[in-house]
Write a protein that holds these residues in place. Structure first.
Motif, PDB file in Angstrom:
ATOM      1  N   PHE A 185       0.650  -1.264   0.056  1.00 58.31           N
ATOM      2  CA  PHE A 185       0.108   0.146  -0.163  1.00 58.31           C
ATOM      3  C   PHE A 185       1.058   1.367  -0.265  1.00 58.31           C
ATOM      4  N   LEU A 186       0.831   2.453  -0.021  1.00 61.26           N
ATOM      5  CA  LEU A 186       1.363   4.083  -0.253  1.00 61.26           C
ATOM      6  C   LEU A 186      -0.485   5.003   0.148  1.00 61.26           C
ATOM      7  N   LYS A 187       0.022   5.671   1.576  1.00 55.15           N
ATOM      8  CA  LYS A 187      -0.654   6.236   1.906  1.00 55.15           C
ATOM      9  C   LYS A 187      -0.155   7.868   2.357  1.00 55.15           C
ATOM     10  N   ILE A 188      -0.787   8.331   1.689  1.00 56.49           N
ATOM     11  CA  ILE A 188       0.335   9.955   1.679  1.00 56.49           C
ATOM     12  C   ILE A 188      -1.290  10.763   2.883  1.00 56.49           C
TER      13      ILE A 188
ATOM     14  N   LYS B 227       1.949  13.951  -7.928  1.00 55.70           N
ATOM     15  CA  LYS B 227       1.819  12.924  -8.631  1.00 55.70           C
ATOM     16  C   LYS B 227       3.174  11.485  -7.814  1.00 55.70           C
ATOM     17  N   PHE B 228       2.524  10.720  -7.586  1.00 59.26           N
ATOM     18  CA  PHE B 228       3.708   9.877  -6.473  1.00 59.26           C
ATOM     19  C   PHE B 228       3.796   8.779  -7.880  1.00 59.26           C
TER      20      PHE B 228
ATOM     21  N   THR C  18       0.563   3.774  -7.486  1.00 58.04           N
ATOM     22  CA  THR C  18       0.623   5.678  -8.107  1.00 58.04           C
ATOM     23  C   THR C  18      -0.053   6.128  -6.538  1.00 58.04           C
ATOM     24  N   GLU C  19      -0.324   7.419  -6.035  1.00 59.05           N
ATOM     25  CA  GLU C  19      -0.554   7.787  -5.706  1.00 59.05           C
ATOM     26  C   GLU C  19      -0.510   9.230  -6.097  1.00 59.05           C
ATOM     27  N   GLU C  20      -2.120  10.339  -5.714  1.00 61.73           N
ATOM     28  CA  GLU C  20      -1.736  11.625  -5.654  1.00 61.73           C
ATOM     29  C   GLU C  20      -1.907  11.781  -4.712  1.00 61.73           C
TER      30      GLU C  20
END
Length: 1187
Positions: A942-945, A1010-1011, A1026-1028
């Motif tokens: 997962f990727l959380k911002i 955007k990551f 990817t995440e934004e």
């Protein structure tokens, strides 16, 4: 063509033509004209010459006439004047000559019998009726008579006489019994023309006591009954018993048995007779004969043939009936009665006489003064009738003189007639069998021309068809007719026109320029008159798309088209016919505007369909044939011939092919001995063939049936033929599909397909099973078994080849020697495991395994292949144990290597190999251990911002689910995104593998990023995630959620803002005008009266919106309120809340305490801490605070 109107006798516009060959006027039957013209009387209705009346009802003697002026009426009775005024029972109908004699008020019909004649008279003449003979009907009773019982011997003839009373008219005779049931009639018993009942020969069943003759008098509707007649028939047996009872034993007695007799005629008697009949009547000739057996009657005409279509036989051919006889039917007619013992005959000489009948009846004559004419009266008869003339009902010899009149036998000639010559003349033609009386008037008229065709009458015709334009006229003398076209046109002449004598103008071929106004002019010496009519020429009706020939299968749908073109001023009607008759009254027939559709077509729909298009002027039609095809009807009348031991001939009659030719016949057979009810295919022959030679097998009870085939399909099977049982014989063949396969290590199972019933060729079917071990010098071992399909040999070595054969036999002997097959005894599990197992790892997911084959003897069965068992022991990157799941790969045949796909990288595996035969698997080889190298990892889990600030974002991630090796680092890439979704420069950061979060600083405020994030092993990088996310505008405002839509760039928002600005401008202008006039505008009044305490002006010092106050500062915000004073945003007020990226964080995003409480799920509102931003808010965020 133009329709001609039909007319009645009272209203007609066409003329009738005189038959005389001299000049005479034609008087149109126009009601208005006839009312104005003088006319002598004409008898229009009268009673029949021979008038039989019912004595119980009033007598009505009809006499009706017309004339101008209306005629008066008088009557004669028996040749003298009948003064009706002197008889109170006799009246004459008003405006009529019909007499009514009131019998029902006490009069007697017999008192008024006689000959009556009616005279109708006016100033131009007198017409007379026929002589009407009045006779009352009579139905007298039977005279009493004593009837003796009829005792008759069996076989004799008998006549029961009826002798009905003489009535008027003669009665109708029939015979019935006491129960009012008609007595049955036949060739033996029948009723004659005179009413008598004739028995050609009597039988015991004719004995009865209620033979009753009835006479029905139709005029009086009465039936008279004769006394019952008794008939007793004595049989020979009963007669002999009676004689024996009255004679002594020594007497010789005995009545003769019933004897057969040749025919004799009961009626007519003798050998010849005469018969006279009148022309036009029905001729009835009768012959009734006695005899035993009952004679048969036959009729012939000597020297000629019986007239076709007019000859009928009645009463069991005993009566010859010829209708509408003429003089040509005179001659000798012979009836012949015949039975097995002989014949007799009678000749009837027929003479046909004739009452007078017309050849030329006189016709009414209308003349102009000074014209000539004639009356002709010609009649025929046998004998030839005499002709006499009367004038106004008086014999012409004593009638007043008329110099213009001359009598010449059957003709009266008129010359230069004058008006006083008008009269009614009667012609009487008579002979001994009757008379004819005809009235014909001579009417002399002087009249100016009259045109009877209505003015401006419209005639419509079709292009290129004849046009008939009427000009019905009358005048005396006869007027001359001229035609003109147009208002000032010249007289019409030439070959393009035809001028008829009745005034009609004919244009043989009408064209468009024939349309217009036509003028008819009629003139004679007494005057002139003209009349205009109109002619229109129309375009013809055409069928531009006609119905076409159709072939359709039964129960299908079919449609016929009929598309038409017609004159726009005409209304067409379309009618569909089938075979020139109306369509069936069936809902399957659907008539549309331009088509006819037939649903669910059946055989009866086959035929010709016609589309008829009618207008008021023309009619066209087109036809098409519908052929309904179907599967053929089944063949019938199957016949077996030429029966032999091994063959037979079958023949049949084909059924109806249903409009589709039969292409072939399929012959099937049933074996009633072995498989009753089951039909098998035998052969197929061409459709032109109706016989076939069939091969047969022994010991089969054959029945055959035939199926017809056409393009549509197969017929139902025919009825089965008769059965045919063939003789028994040795079997012709042996069982098929013989196999030897062991089911256990120590046995051999021999199987085969048994012969079918008809293949046994005889009773007692058995099988001889033989076997011996192959490649060993052994003798055959045999056993005979019943009609089964399996035999088990026990005690055999394991998996040894055997030679096997199975031979059929029955009670008559053996089949031919069978062929041998090779089988094997039962298998056992393999004994040895594969050796020298080697593994070669190709890459992180694929390996190749090798092994040495096992010796074939150790397989102990059919080698099917090798199985490789492999399983993952553990992952080298994780020490945790997991459930072991073994995988199996099978390699067929004698293969010694194989590929192992789908392995997991950086893992430890074990495998072993086993040999497989038909019994199962052998022992496993020793486990072989191998390892797979590292691979690229999977994407981070997962990727959380989280924790967005003005210039920073916090990233959190999870390690890959499948690292596939040792992780050495993470790679983070990110780039900004502007309002038009364009990407900015890409920044890359390498992060140690032991990290799980990162704070990115020095970011632009209120910017979307955007990551791209992935992990690395020594092999390379794995797939990325990817995440934004968006940084916030300042600490006092909530950061926009990631992926929020920038509405300031949306077209609908710009339009809305423009509309609001325009509305405010208009209100300001209205306010300014109102203030200049000294008044207040409504909005201002409302603001003054109801100031909203929550709406405060903007702060002047920093340009931001003022805080909203509430009575209690610490109460939660209500749903739908604007942004609260602590600058926090509830979750439901945001399109994309940051809570979605937190996964359990409590909302403490950063160390300075901003955004406290709003993302932790707490209900109470807490005061904001920290410094407020001094920057002006963006318009987008200002609007979002109201959403």
């Amino acid at each position: 063509m133009m329709k001609k109107k039909s007319i009645s006798a009272s209203k007609a516009s066409l003329v009738f033509f005189l038959c005389q060959m001299i000049s005479a006027l034609d008087v149109p039957l126009d009601s208005k004209l006839l009312e104005e013209l003088s006319q002598p009387p004409t008898i229009t209705q009268q009673s029949p010459k021979d008038y039989i009346v019912d004595p119980r009802e009033n007598i009505v003697i009809q006499c009706e006439a017309k004339g101008k002026p209306p005629p008066s009426f008088s009557w004669t009775r028996n040749g003298t004047h009948f003064d009706i005024d002197k008889d109170e029972l006799v009246t004459m109908k008003p405006n009529s000559g019909t007499l009514v004699i009131n019998i029902m008020n006490g009069g007697k019909a017999e008192a008024y019998e006689g000959v009556y004649q009616c005279t109708a008279r006016n100033e131009r003449g007198a017409a007379i009726s026929n002589n009407i003979v009045i006779r009352p009907s009579r139905s007298p009773l039977w005279t009493k008579e004593k009837l003796e019982p009829n005792q008759v011997r069996e076989g004799d003839s008998l006549v029961l006489h009826c002798r009905p009373p003489v009535g008027l008219p003669p009665p109708i005779i029939f015979w019935m019994d006491n129960a009012f049931q008609r007595l049955p009639q036949s060739e033996r018993v029948s009723q004659g023309l005179n009413g008598d009942l004739y028995f050609s020969n009597v039988q015991p069943e004719d004995t009865r006591e209620d033979y009753i003759c009835y006479a029905r008098f139709n005029h009086t509707q009465t039936i008279q009954q004769k006394q019952p007649i008794s008939v007793k028939v004595f049989s020979m047996d009963s007669l002999n018993d009676t004689i024996a009872a009255n004679l002594s034993d020594t007497d010789i007695y005995g009545a003769k048995p019933v004897t057969e007799r040749p025919p004799i005629l009961l009626t007519p008697t003798g050998t010849t007779s005469n018969k006279v009949e009148l022309r036009g009547n029905v001729l009835l000739l009768e012959c009734i004969a006695a005899g035993l057996p009952t004679p048969v009657i036959r009729w012939i005409k000597e020297g000629g043939e019986l007239p076709a279509n007019r000859t009928f036989f009645e009463n069991f051919k005993k009566t010859l009936k010829i209708v509408d006889v003429s003089e040509a039917d005179s001659g000798n007619y012979k009836c012949i009665a015949r039975n097995i013992l002989g014949s007799t005959h009678h000749v009837i000489s027929v003479t046909v006489k004739a009452a007078p009948y017309w050849i030329t009846a006189p016709r009414n004559l209308v003349l102009s003064p000074g014209e000539d004419g004639s009356l002709i009266c010609r009649a025929n008869g046998n004998p030839k009738p005499s002709i006499s003339w009367l004038s106004n009902g008086v014999p012409i010899a004593i009638a007043p003189e008329d110099p213009s009149r001359k009598v010449d036998g059957d003709t009266i000639i008129f010359s230069a007639v004058q008006e006083r010559s008008s009269a009614v003349y009667q012609c009487n033609a008579s002979n001994e069998y009757g008379y004819l009386l005809a009235n014909a008037f001579v009417n002399v008229l002087a009249e100016p021309p009259r045109i009877l065709t209505p003015a401006n009458k419209l005639y419509q015709v079709i292009l290129d068809s004849p046009a008939l334009i009427d000009c019905a006229y009358f005048g005396s003398p006869k007027p001359e007719i001229e035609w003109f076209k147009g208002v000032k046109g010249s007289i019409l002449r030439g070959n393009e026109y035809v001028f008829h004598d009745n005034g009609t103008l004919e244009i043989p071929v009408a064209q468009k320029d024939s349309s217009g106004t036509y003028t008819c002019v009629a003139r004679n010496e007494l005057g002139k008159i003209q009349n205009e009519v109109q002619l229109e020429v129309k375009d013809p009706t055409l069928i531009i798309k006609q119905p076409e020939y159709k072939v359709i299968q039964r129960y299908g749908h079919v449609s016929f088209e009929c598309i038409i073109k017609h004159d726009s001023t005409l209304i067409p009607t379309v009618i569909w016919l089938k075979d020139n008759d109306e369509l069936p009254d069936d809902e399957r027939f659907l008539v549309g505007k331009d088509n006819l559709t037939i649903m669910n077509v059946t055989d009866k729909d086959d035929g010709t369909y016609t589309c008829i298009v009618n207008t008021t002027l023309d009619s066209v039609s087109a036809s098409a044939v519908l052929t309904v095809v179907a599967r053929p009807n089944p063949p019938f009348d199957l016949e077996l011939t030429g029966q032999l031991e091994r063959s037979i001939e079958l023949s049949w009659i084909p059924g109806d092919e249903n409009n589709s030719p039969i292409t072939s016949f399929v012959i099937e057979y049933e074996d009633g001995l072995h498989e009753p009810g089951v039909w098998h295919y035998q052969t197929e022959v061409p459709g032109s063939q109706t016989t076939v030679q069939l091969k047969l097998s022994p010991y089969v009870n054959y029945s055959f049936r035939v199926i017809a085939v056409n393009e549509i399909g197969r017929s139902q099977p025919s009825e089965p033929s008769e059965q045919y049982l063939t003789k028994s014989a040795n079997p012709d063949e042996n069982p098929s599909n013989v196999q030897g396969i062991g089911s256990e290590p120590d046995n051999l199972v021999i199987t085969w397909e048994s012969l079918k019933g008809f293949q046994s060729n005889g009773p007692g079917l058995q099988y001889k099973v033989s076997w011996r071990q192959k490649d060993v010098d052994d003798e055959w071992t045999s056993v005979v078994v019943a009609n089964v399909s399996k035999y088990i040999v026990s005690g055999t070595p394991t998996f040894v080849p055997y030679e096997i054969k199975v031979q059929a036999l029955n009670d008559l002997g053996y089949a031919p020697e069978p062929s041998e097959v090779i089988g094997h005894s039962g298998e056992d599990l393999p004994m040895v495991a594969p050796g020298n197992v080697q593994v070669h790892v190709i890459n992180s997911t694929l390996a190749k395994v090798h092994w040495d084959p096992v010796p074939l003897k150790s397989v102990r069965g059919h080698l099917q292949g090798y199985k490789v068992y492999y399983w993952k022991v553990q992952s080298l990157s994780r020490r945790s144990k997991r459930h072991i799941e073994k995988k199996i790969l099978t390699f067929r045949g004698n293969k010694t290597f194989g590929m192992l796909p789908g392995l997991e990288p950086y893992s430890s595996y074990k495998l072993n190999v086993r040999v497989v035969n038909g019994k199962g698997e052998g022992p496993a080889s020793p486990d072989k251990v191998f390892k797979t190298p590292e691979g690229v990892p999977s994407s981070p889990s997962f990727l959380k911002i989280t924790n967005p600030t003005l210039d920073s974002l916090t990233l959190e991630w999870g390690s890959p689910t499948h690292p596939n090796g040792i992780l050495i680092s993470y790679i983070l890439k990110f780039q900004p995104i502007n309002n038009t979704h364009e990407l900015g420069p890409l920044v890359e950061i390498r992060i140690p593998a032991n990290e799980s979060s990162l704070i990115l600083k020095n970011l632009n405020y209120s910017t979307r990023y955007k990551f791209y994030f992935n992990a690395q092993t020594s092999v390379g990088s794995g797939s990325q995630i990817t995440e934004e996310a968006v940084t916030i505008m300042d600490e006092g405002k909530m950061a926009m959620a990631s992926r929020q839509v920038d509405i300031a760039t949306q077209g609908w928002f710009i339009g809305l803002m423009c509309a609001v600005a325009l509305l405010i401008l208009i209100l300001l202008i209205v306010c300014f005008i109102r203030r200049n006039k000294g008044g207040k505008y409504p909005v201002k009044e409302k603001e003054d009266a109801h100031a909203d305490p929550e709406i405060q002006p903007m702060k002047e010092d920093d340009g931001t919106f003022g805080e909203y106050s509430d009575a209690e500062d610490h109460k939660p915000l209500k749903k739908g309120s604007r942004t609260p004073s602590d600058r926090t945003v509830k979750k439901e007020d945001s399109d994309d809340s940051l809570v979605d990226y937190g996964e359990g964080v409590n909302g403490q995003f950063n160390e300075d305490g901003s955004f406290i409480g709003q993302y932790s799920g707490k209900k109470e509102k807490e005061p904001a801490e920290g410094n407020e931003s001094s920057e002006a808010p963006s318009p987008v965020n200002a609007m979002n605070s109201f959403v």
